[in-house]
Design a protein around this motif. Structure first.
Motif, PDB file in Angstrom:
ATOM      1  N   UNK A 179      40.675  53.913  36.454  1.00  0.00           N
ATOM      2  CA  UNK A 179      40.514  54.282  35.191  1.00  0.00           C
ATOM      3  C   UNK A 179      39.284  53.570  34.507  1.00  0.00           C
ATOM      4  N   UNK A 180      38.460  53.040  35.279  1.00  0.00           N
ATOM      5  CA  UNK A 180      37.316  52.196  34.474  1.00  0.00           C
ATOM      6  C   UNK A 180      36.089  52.535  35.197  1.00  0.00           C
ATOM      7  N   UNK A 181      36.238  53.738  36.062  1.00  0.00           N
ATOM      8  CA  UNK A 181      34.742  54.225  36.514  1.00  0.00           C
ATOM      9  C   UNK A 181      34.629  53.179  37.879  1.00  0.00           C
ATOM     10  N   UNK A 182      33.227  53.320  38.243  1.00  0.00           N
ATOM     11  CA  UNK A 182      32.992  52.879  39.710  1.00  0.00           C
ATOM     12  C   UNK A 182      33.126  51.143  39.240  1.00  0.00           C
ATOM     13  N   UNK A 183      33.852  50.502  40.091  1.00  0.00           N
ATOM     14  CA  UNK A 183      34.119  49.022  39.824  1.00  0.00           C
ATOM     15  C   UNK A 183      33.394  48.469  41.362  1.00  0.00           C
ATOM     16  N   UNK A 184      32.444  47.671  41.257  1.00  0.00           N
ATOM     17  CA  UNK A 184      31.621  47.132  42.241  1.00  0.00           C
ATOM     18  C   UNK A 184      32.272  45.953  43.323  1.00  0.00           C
ATOM     19  N   UNK A 185      33.322  45.184  42.588  1.00  0.00           N
ATOM     20  CA  UNK A 185      33.824  44.124  43.088  1.00  0.00           C
ATOM     21  C   UNK A 185      35.226  43.905  42.744  1.00  0.00           C
ATOM     22  N   UNK A 186      35.882  43.456  43.705  1.00  0.00           N
ATOM     23  CA  UNK A 186      37.430  43.020  43.239  1.00  0.00           C
ATOM     24  C   UNK A 186      37.575  41.556  43.753  1.00  0.00           C
ATOM     25  N   UNK A 187      38.290  40.718  42.885  1.00  0.00           N
ATOM     26  CA  UNK A 187      38.138  39.226  43.094  1.00  0.00           C
ATOM     27  C   UNK A 187      39.619  39.047  43.046  1.00  0.00           C
ATOM     28  N   UNK A 188      40.384  39.361  44.061  1.00  0.00           N
ATOM     29  CA  UNK A 188      41.839  39.001  44.049  1.00  0.00           C
ATOM     30  C   UNK A 188      42.201  37.650  44.425  1.00  0.00           C
ATOM     31  N   UNK A 189      42.970  36.955  43.584  1.00  0.00           N
ATOM     32  CA  UNK A 189      43.081  35.476  43.462  1.00  0.00           C
ATOM     33  C   UNK A 189      44.135  34.818  43.946  1.00  0.00           C
ATOM     34  N   UNK A 190      44.527  34.153  44.897  1.00  0.00           N
ATOM     35  CA  UNK A 190      45.155  32.903  45.005  1.00  0.00           C
ATOM     36  C   UNK A 190      44.802  32.317  46.158  1.00  0.00           C
TER      37      UNK A 190
END
Ligand code: GLC
Length: 411
Positions: free
Chosen positions: A169-180
């Motif tokens: 829903x937010x257009x092109x996303x360049x990076x995903x930082x999944x955190x734990x």
């Protein structure tokens, strides 16, 4: 060509930790570490009204500082959604502010030409389907509730659904930082790694996903990039013997989320030196800011961004598109390199002349980037004790944080 090329080229990004925790102003772990009565923390959402939030201003400051991408906390471990979740009511659009800050944020940074990254927490402290020794109940009372199988399924579904919403829903996303980064789930695939990854890549095939799902150590998987934290590694990072793309995230003071008693800001030199240190090891720096409850960057963070902008205006070429060098740097220096140009970052004002190892006969010219002045090459004095391969130079005007551009002969 690799999908990580833009990222490797960029070298410098902005991390933003922002959520309900900005209100108590004790950092983003307050929910777990401080004594909240049941529901008390969650009810902060009835007060969240960041009327000063102006992401266009943030984007301009970050861009001027040389940052090429941004990573924003869509949800931290407290479970509060900074986007308009379709699945929970505990979200920004149900606060007095009412607007989807993630959307405003994405639009503003894109308008400045910056790449967009989302941070999303794997744990959710408020969900019965999640538990470990870093939970609020364990930290505060040494208790751990038993997770019912149906809650666990609901938990994983929610995580997957949220990630899917963010990816669609937010257009092109360049990076995903999944955190734990906890050690406690390191022996199991607690977050159903392959399911999440297939959801992500289905919608965003070019996205770069970090390695923090790999805390499941049983079976090391390849990730798009790797994330050391609060340090500058000593060498290019390797996984299974192969050099990998990496980024270290660091705070400007001692907290990620806003803390109104923390004024321990690192000096500009630490930030520029840290950035150059990363580039010199083929890595990126993701530098954090924790905005306050009204949506302002802390004054000291703004000051540092402005100082970085001034530094970057003269020295950006030593960062963007640069990487490590095979040459040994001199005392108190560090090298980045781009083609025939070596960039010597000075960690301190030189005592006087600087002795460059391995460069005798290899230098065409040297410039002090801040002023454009040419730097003297000393061949008629003080050479008795030098190694044959060493070259003495005289950067008389140089101060800590300066960069000498050393153009190497092309033969
Ligand atoms: C640490 C902190 C966490 C923060 C993260 C950023 O793991 O515990 O709150 O979001 O660093 O990398």
């Amino acid at each position: 060509m690799s999908k990580a090329d833009w990222f490797v080229d960029a070298r410098f990004g902005l991390f933003i930790h922002w959520g309900l925790y900005a209100i108590p102003a004790k950092g983003e772990w307050t929910y777990a570490r401080d004594a909240w009565t049941p529901g008390e923390y969650e009810s902060l959402m009835n007060k969240f009204n960041p009327v000063d939030f102006d992401p266009a201003k943030w984007a301009k400051l970050a861009k001027a500082a040389g940052m090429k991408y941004v990573v924003f906390t869509t949800r931290h471990h407290d479970g509060f959604c900074m986007f308009d979740s379709h699945y929970v009511d505990y979200k920004i659009t149900n606060t007095p502010y009412g607007k989807d800050v993630t959307r405003l944020f994405v639009d503003a940074f894109r308008a400045e030409g910056m790449r967009i990254g989302f941070y999303h927490s794997l744990p959710d402290w408020t969900h019965p389907g999640w538990s470990d020794q870093e939970s609020p109940e364990y930290i505060q009372r040494k208790e751990m509730h038993e997770v019912k199988p149906e809650d666990r399924i609901a938990y994983l579904d929610l995580l997957n659904n949220h990630v899917e919403q963010l990816m669609t829903e937010y257009g092109k996303i360049d990076l995903l930082f999944l955190d734990y980064t906890s050690q406690y789930k390191a022996h199991e695939d607690y977050y159903d790694r392959e399911r999440l990854l297939s959801t992500i890549y289905k919608h965003q095939p070019d996205i770069l996903v970090d390695d923090r799902l790999s805390y499941y150590k049983e079976d090391v998987r390849d990730f798009d990039y790797y994330t050391p934290e609060i340090c500058v590694p000593n060498q290019p990072q390797k996984v299974k013997g192969k050099e990998v793309v990496w980024e270290t995230c660091c705070t400007m003071n001692d907290h990620w989320g806003y803390c109104n008693t923390d004024f321990n800001y690192k000096p500009l030199c630490t930030l520029t030196g840290g950035l150059m240190g990363c580039v010199a090891r083929n890595g990126n720096l993701l530098l954090n800011i924790g905005p306050d409850e009204k949506g302002n960057f802390p004054e000291m963070s703004i000051k540092r961004l402005e100082e970085l902008a001034e530094w970057y205006a003269a020295h950006g070429e030593a960062v963007v598109g640069a990487g490590n060098s095979a040459y040994t740097p001199p005392f108190a220096g560090c090298y980045t390199q781009k083609g025939n140009d070596l960039y010597l970052y000075l960690l301190q004002q030189p005592m006087g002349d600087v002795i460059l190892p391995e460069l005798k006969g290899k230098i065409e010219e040297i410039t002090l980037l801040r002023t454009g002045e040419s730097v003297g090459i000393v061949n008629d004095w003080g050479f008795e004790l030098l190694l044959e391969s060493e070259q003495r130079i005289r950067p008389s005007m140089a101060v800590a944080g300066d960069v000498l551009k050393i153009r190497l002969r092309s033969n």
